[in-house]
Design a protein around this motif. Structure first.
Motif, PDB file in Angstrom:
ATOM      1  N   ARG A 495       0.739  -1.288  -0.022  1.00 13.71           N
ATOM      2  CA  ARG A 495      -0.058  -0.067  -0.063  1.00 13.71           C
ATOM      3  C   ARG A 495       0.929   1.251   0.152  1.00 13.71           C
ATOM      4  O   ARG A 495       0.576   2.334  -0.636  1.00 13.71           O
ATOM      5  CB  ARG A 495      -0.791  -0.122   1.294  1.00 13.71           C
ATOM      6  N   ALA A 496       1.699   1.121   0.768  1.00 13.26           N
ATOM      7  CA  ALA A 496       2.809   2.323   1.008  1.00 13.26           C
ATOM      8  C   ALA A 496       3.306   2.633  -0.240  1.00 13.26           C
ATOM      9  O   ALA A 496       3.383   3.845  -0.854  1.00 13.26           O
ATOM     10  CB  ALA A 496       3.625   2.267   1.980  1.00 13.26           C
ATOM     11  N   ALA A 497       3.760   1.538  -1.045  1.00 10.85           N
ATOM     12  CA  ALA A 497       4.441   1.725  -2.446  1.00 10.85           C
ATOM     13  C   ALA A 497       3.581   2.163  -3.443  1.00 10.85           C
ATOM     14  O   ALA A 497       4.014   3.041  -4.006  1.00 10.85           O
ATOM     15  CB  ALA A 497       5.069   0.442  -2.877  1.00 10.85           C
ATOM     16  N   GLN A 508       2.183  -1.942 -12.979  1.00  8.12           N
ATOM     17  CA  GLN A 508       3.203  -1.262 -12.671  1.00  8.12           C
ATOM     18  C   GLN A 508       3.557  -1.843 -11.074  1.00  8.12           C
ATOM     19  O   GLN A 508       4.785  -1.888 -10.613  1.00  8.12           O
ATOM     20  CB  GLN A 508       2.656   0.134 -12.134  1.00  8.12           C
ATOM     21  N   VAL A 509       2.828  -2.382 -10.392  1.00  5.28           N
ATOM     22  CA  VAL A 509       2.761  -2.883  -9.151  1.00  5.28           C
ATOM     23  C   VAL A 509       3.789  -4.208  -9.114  1.00  5.28           C
ATOM     24  O   VAL A 509       4.652  -4.324  -8.546  1.00  5.28           O
ATOM     25  CB  VAL A 509       1.616  -3.357  -8.181  1.00  5.28           C
ATOM     26  N   PRO A 526      -7.217  -9.274  -6.358  1.00  6.62           N
ATOM     27  CA  PRO A 526      -8.303  -8.428  -5.665  1.00  6.62           C
ATOM     28  C   PRO A 526      -7.822  -7.380  -4.828  1.00  6.62           C
ATOM     29  O   PRO A 526      -8.415  -6.240  -4.919  1.00  6.62           O
ATOM     30  CB  PRO A 526      -9.537  -9.490  -5.186  1.00  6.62           C
ATOM     31  N   ALA A 527      -6.969  -7.809  -3.934  1.00  6.28           N
ATOM     32  CA  ALA A 527      -6.479  -6.718  -3.039  1.00  6.28           C
ATOM     33  C   ALA A 527      -5.803  -5.516  -3.648  1.00  6.28           C
ATOM     34  O   ALA A 527      -6.109  -4.466  -3.427  1.00  6.28           O
ATOM     35  CB  ALA A 527      -5.349  -7.599  -1.998  1.00  6.28           C
ATOM     36  N   LEU A 528      -4.740  -5.856  -4.473  1.00  7.42           N
ATOM     37  CA  LEU A 528      -4.194  -4.830  -5.459  1.00  7.42           C
ATOM     38  C   LEU A 528      -5.103  -3.928  -6.115  1.00  7.42           C
ATOM     39  O   LEU A 528      -5.122  -2.898  -6.084  1.00  7.42           O
ATOM     40  CB  LEU A 528      -3.284  -5.518  -6.357  1.00  7.42           C
ATOM     41  N   ASN A 529      -6.078  -4.428  -6.600  1.00  7.32           N
ATOM     42  CA  ASN A 529      -7.219  -3.888  -7.303  1.00  7.32           C
ATOM     43  C   ASN A 529      -7.987  -2.834  -6.564  1.00  7.32           C
ATOM     44  O   ASN A 529      -7.909  -1.590  -7.009  1.00  7.32           O
ATOM     45  CB  ASN A 529      -8.158  -4.803  -8.075  1.00  7.32           C
ATOM     46  N   SER A 546      -9.484  -8.818 -12.164  1.00  4.07           N
ATOM     47  CA  SER A 546      -9.005  -9.067 -10.767  1.00  4.07           C
ATOM     48  C   SER A 546      -9.941  -8.851  -9.681  1.00  4.07           C
ATOM     49  O   SER A 546      -9.544  -8.797  -8.325  1.00  4.07           O
ATOM     50  CB  SER A 546      -7.950  -7.911 -10.590  1.00  4.07           C
ATOM     51  N   ARG A 547     -11.199  -8.863 -10.090  1.00  2.00           N
ATOM     52  CA  ARG A 547     -12.501  -9.022  -9.109  1.00  2.00           C
ATOM     53  C   ARG A 547     -12.824 -10.467  -8.814  1.00  2.00           C
ATOM     54  O   ARG A 547     -12.917 -11.086 -10.009  1.00  2.00           O
ATOM     55  CB  ARG A 547     -13.207  -8.048  -9.404  1.00  2.00           C
ATOM     56  N   PHE A 548     -13.239 -10.712  -7.811  1.00  2.00           N
ATOM     57  CA  PHE A 548     -13.857 -12.075  -7.435  1.00  2.00           C
ATOM     58  C   PHE A 548     -15.145 -11.977  -8.122  1.00  2.00           C
ATOM     59  O   PHE A 548     -15.591 -11.031  -8.602  1.00  2.00           O
ATOM     60  CB  PHE A 548     -13.954 -12.180  -6.023  1.00  2.00           C
TER      61      PHE A 548
END
Ligand code: SRM
Ligand SMILES: Cc1cc2nc3c(=O)[nH]c(=O)nc-3n(C[C@H](O)[C@H](O)[C@H](O)COP(=O)(O)OP(=O)(O)OC[C@H]3O[C@@H](n4cnc5c(N)ncnc54)[C@H](O)[C@@H]3O)c2cc1C
Ligand code: SF4
Ligand code: FES
Lengths: 812, 109
Positions: A495-497, A508-509, A526-529, A546-548
């Motif tokens: 998250r910080a990144a 990019q991540v 899903p978390a990153l999205n 990237s979603r469930f």
């Protein structure tokens, strides 16, 4: 040609580094391993239970010879390396085998310190370090009666306990007046001593060894004060010395240990070192948890990834003597600026001390009741502010609201057939068996092999406890849990990144943070999205793939592959026309079942995917938007009738509910988020088990946060009271935004509030007005983008085609 | 069963890391497209409890079943350990952006 990697030291840290490396890069190196001992890698920690007769050598082998073969690793056992030639990049063993290297890993562990007194070289005088030592002790126990263990530390006591179990008459000799002085304070040490004495162990405290006497074999031991004690065996457990001679001879810079930097490299950049032989930032370690972290970082660099850093570890200890519960962590002696909370019940054999500094746990000693050790350790490592829970701290986690941490206190007492994971029907026995048979060390391993904790996750706390119980001192909760197996970074680091590096897409991540997999996985995507759209609502595009499925199909998938449809009814209020419209849709599409939900909405069940857009179109024409009953999103605002009708009502709760739902609908969240508004403290809308609850009072409104009515019930904490509707809106928006920005994905408000503390939330949302307004403003901005009805959008756009079969074909 | 290639759609009909379904007399076949634009075809029934694999999350050459998170290899329909089981895979190819499918399984289960 492949690069050549040579490992010196076939022990716990070195082989762990290889395992981590093989996970990252299975084929990068030709690997050769040299071990001084004649065995494949085994679990040194469990030598104590072997000595006590509770386990056999076969039980404790970690990597069989087949493992080395399978991974194409050349293994030389029983042949120590005696020279490293750094100029020619070659090592040579005692028997003359030579091996060239491109990179070298030194993991030679440590050697027991043998006190240099006359007679230390007699037969029957040994340390406690390896299988050979255990064999010598077991053999002695068969033929002799008396044993002396010098050193009343962790290792000494475990040795003494084992020898006693083998039938010997054991005296522990200790230099100081406190046993295990590195881990215990005096009161706890006294309790320990008393209970070991009750088992028959003898102690000679404050005694300094002067000489060991005997002809060929030890016969007695003499102390400074002239006293003599007859004995047939002397075990020296007075400490360990990092095994650095080999490195020193090769001119590698050593102090107490081999000096390494944060990437586990020595002064020769081709040469790495991990384990007990290492000195990092001035510290040497003697427990496996930090060594395993070092191994992971080292592997990361050997694989040329170059982003792992080792920054030192906080450690905790337990004593592996069956029946004695003891836990110690951190700086427990107190000192300047610290406070102590102590619980003492000498008769009951319980002692607990927690040392606090700046409202954070600085150290802890537990004796007799160690159930909360893992919890204190976690609070300590994460530096959690404990001022809110201070009055309850000593009584343990079970005395707090217990959302999400399911049963930390139960593991040890549970029977083997007790069900741990109710989702997958996994019993404690299954888990214990998998841990010991498959050699599992982490919660993720247990999830993978047993499925326990793999579904709703509410039993993960319990699984962690069972791991800790089963592995004994072997286990320490990992320092910080990586987001998933694709990365070593934690949720918070990722998250910080995203924020600091201004990352706006998954690609990019993945690139910036060196994801191990090309596309991530079903856990991280899903978390990153979510993190991306929460951080950059205006820039980051949503990635449906990237979603469930529920969030992609905007309905809940059912076990037969059909979906449910829940239209939003703001505040639960509806008109006859609304009901008629829903009824017509149900009839037109022959919906198999309708039901009023627990969240005061109407659910239509059993709709096939290809029909969804048409159903949505009709509902949307009748004025409905999606109810988001399927999403990690704002769900419903439940209301009671309130002052409009109710004879007790003090406020218009339905009106307030409608306004709140208009403010918040469509918002994506770390987890689902529910609200409720009650018109008076009778609280018919159950506002005190909601993520955000509002209760009408005579003078205005009471705001509640962090409630949960699900797997573990948690009643809300009261945030504050406000007077006007505008304030309710502002506080609600601010609280939601703080949660959206800071909670980890799939962390509901209840565990989040417990993790960060109510005080923290009050500071940000109540006390700091400027911050509150800024949070609320950020929420409103993100809502401008989020509040589009996905149903209407899909039903009217080309996306609806994706819901249809690509083609229907006959087969003949 | 027919051994001929049937044209079922265009590559762009399937989103990257997504899936679409072809209905046939024997049941649904899920077509997956990965991030390298390779296309795979599996019977749309998870070996666990029949979950629709087409609705799972695709990553690399695998799909995670939406119902209970089994992970299935796209190339051969085999479940990743520790789970055990498999679902039939079908021959599929992409030519000039058109997708061709064969209705007899390449790997039986
Ligand atoms: C439909 C409904 C039951 C009903 O017929 O009444 C329902 C149905 C489901 N609930 Fe629920 N919950 C429903 C109200 C509730 C409530 C009551 C409430 O909202 O006031 C609770 C307890 C309150 C709470 O959340 O704190 C509730 C606690 C859960 C939980 C446990 C959440 C937790 O944090 O402990 C889950 C599991 C999860 O989210 O991981 C869950 C999950 C589910 C899922 C989504 C399970 C799934 O993943 O498939 C069910 C979807 C059924 C479907 O296909 O629509 N449902 N669920 C209710 C829909 C409410 C709505 O109108 O939107
Ligand atoms: C009885 C006992 C109980 C313990 N209990 C716990 C516990 O409860 N919890 C905990 O966290 N830790 C415990 N420990 C400590 C833990 O076992 C060590 O921290 C860990 O094994 C260190 O790993 P290492 O790889 O650095 O060293 P080791 O595991 O000792 O491996 C080093 C290996 O290198 C070999 N070697 C040395 N020199 C050479 C050379 N020149 N050539 C080839 N090979 C060489 C050695 O023979 C050895 O096999 C215990 C230790 C003992 C002895
Ligand atoms: S809480 Fe109960 S009493 Fe109060 S307004 Fe609602 S229904 Fe009436
Ligand atoms: S049906 Fe696919 S995992 Fe259960």
């Amino acid at each position: 040609m492949k690069e050549r990697l040579v490992l010196i030291g076939n022990g716990m840290a070195g082989v762990r580094a290889l395992e981590e490396l093989l996970k990252l890069e299975p084929d990068m190196y030709d690997i050769t391993v040299f071990g001084e001992e004649p065995h494949p890698n085994y679990n040194r920690i469990l030598l104590s239970p072997v000595l006590a007769g509770e386990k056999t050598i076969d039980d404790i082998i970690l990597n069989s010879r087949e493992w080395y073969e399978e991974h194409g690793i050349t293994l030389h056992t029983g042949d120590p390396v005696v020279a490293i030639d750094r100029a020619k990049r070659r090592v040579r063993t005692d028997s003359g085998v030579e091996a060239p290297y491109d990179r070298l890993l030194i993991a030679t562990g440590s050697r027991p310190f043998i006190i240099p007194v006359p007679g230390a070289d007699l037969d029957g005088v040994i340390g406690f370090r390896d299988i050979h030592d255990v064999d010598v002790m077991l053999e002695a126990a068969k033929h002799y009666k008396r044993a002396v263990v010098i050193g009343g530390g962790l290792l000494g006591l475990e040795a003494a306990n084992g020898l006693m179990k083998q039938g010997m008459d054991v005296t522990v000799v200790h230099l100081l007046d406190t046993l295990m002085e590195k881990q215990l304070d005096k009161p706890a040490a006294d309790l320990l001593k008393r209970s070991l004495e009750a088992r028959g162990m003898k102690f000679l405290m404050q005694a300094q060894t002067k000489a060991i006497l005997g002809d060929k074999r030890v016969e007695s031991i003499r102390f400074e004060d002239g006293m003599e004690l007859q004995t047939d065996l002397v075990v020296m457990a007075v400490g360990i010395r990092p095994n650095v001679e080999l490195a020193q001879q090769a001119g590698i810079h050593c102090e107490r240990g081999i000096v390494v930097n944060d990437t586990m490299q020595t002064y020769d950049p081709r040469i790495y070192a991990v384990g007990e032989c290492v000195q990092h930032r001035g510290v040497t370690y003697g427990l496996v948890a930090p060594l395993f972290e070092q191994a992971k970082v080292c592997a990361n660099h050997l694989a040329n990834l170059g982003y792992g850093l080792y920054q030192g570890s906080v450690t905790s200890t337990k004593l592996k003597v069956t029946g004695i519960d003891l836990f110690s962590a951190g700086e427990f002696h107190g000192g300047e600026g610290t406070e102590e909370i102590v619980f003492q019940d000498p008769a009951g054999g319980v002692y607990k001390k927690i040392v606090l500094k700046d409202d954070r746990i600085h150290g802890a000693v537990l004796y007799g009741d160690t159930i909360d050790g893992a919890w204190y350790f976690q609070l300590m490592r994460e530096g959690t502010d404990v001022s809110d829970i201070r009055p309850h701290l000593l009584f343990g986690q079970s005395h707090l609201g217990d959302s999400g941490h399911g049963g930390v206190n139960q593991a040890a007492a549970m029977s083997d057939d007790a069900q741990v994971c109710d989702c997958n029907g996994v019993c404690k026995g299954d888990i214990v068996k998998a841990i010991s048979e498959k050699g599992l060390f982490t919660v993720d391993d247990v999830k993978l092999h047993t499925k326990a904790g793999a579904s709703c996750g509410s039993c993960v706390g319990l699984v962690e406890q069972i791991l800790a119980d089963t592995l004994g001192g072997d286990y320490s909760a990992p320092e910080a849990k990586p987001l998933c197996t694709c990365t070593d970074f934690t949720h918070d680091q990722v998250r910080a990144a995203i924020r600091e590096e201004h990352l706006t897409s998954l690609r990019q991540v993945f690139d910036k943070l060196d994801w191990r997999t090309q596309d991530g996985c079903h856990v991280c995507r899903p978390a990153l999205n979510y993190y991306l759209i929460a951080a950059w609502p205006e820039e980051a595009g949503d990635d449906p793939q990237s979603r469930f499925i529920n969030e992609r199909a905007h309905g809940n998938i059912q076990k037969d592959g059909t979906y449910s449809v829940v239209p939003r009814m703001f505040g639960g209020v509806c008109t006859p026309a609304d009901l008629r419209a829903i009824a017509e849709v149900a009839e037109k599409y022959e919906v198999p079942e309708m039901k009023v939900t627990g969240g005061q909405r109407i659910d239509l069940f059993g709709i096939p995917k290809e029909q969804l857009p048409a159903v949505w179109k009709d509902l949307s024409d009748a004025g409905f938007v999606s109810g988001h009953a399927y999403g990690k999103a704002m769900r419903t605002v439940k209301t009671c009738v309130g002052s409009t009708w109710c004879r007790f009502g003090t406020q218009d709760s339905t009106g307030m509910g409608i306004e709140l739902e208009k403010l918040t609908w469509g918002s994506w969240m770390p987890h689902k988020f529910k609200l409720a508004v009650s018109g008076c403290p009778r609280n018919c809308a159950e506002a005190t088990i909601k993520d955000f609850g509002v209760v009408g009072i005579d003078s205005g409104w009471e705001l509640h946060i962090g409630g949960n009515g699900g797997v573990k019930v948690r009643a809300t904490d009261m945030l504050c009271r406000v007077e006007t509707e505008a304030e309710v809106m502002e506080y609600c928006a601010a609280f939601i935004q703080l949660y959206r920005e800071e909670a980890r994905y799939l962390e509901r408000t209840a565990p989040w509030v417990e993790r960060v503390g109510l005080t923290y939330i009050k500071q940000h949302v109540v006390e700091d007005e400027v911050n509150r307004k800024a949070l609320a403003e950020r929420f409103r901005r993100s809502q401008e983008i989020a509040q589009v009805d996905p149903w209407k959008q899909i039903a009217e756009g080309t996306e609806r085609l994706g819901f249809m079969p690509l083609k229907v074909v006959g087969s003949n | 069963m027919s051994e001929e290639w049937i044209e079922v759609g265009r590559l762009d009909d399937i989103p990257r890391l997504g899936s679409r379904v072809v209905k046939s007399a024997e049941g649904e076949i899920a077509l997956f497209r990965n991030s390298n634009d390779e296309v795979f075809a599996l019977r749309n029934r998870c070996p666990h409890k029949g979950g629709p694999l087409s609705e799972g999350i695709v990553a690399g050459k695998r799909v995670t079943c939406p119902l209970h998170n089994w992970i299935i290899e796209l190339e051969n329909g085999v479940a990743a350990p520790p789970d055990e089981g498999c679902t039939p895979a079908y021959p599929v190819k992409v030519e000039r952006d058109s997708i061709f499918l064969m209705l007899s399984p390449a790997s039986a289960c």
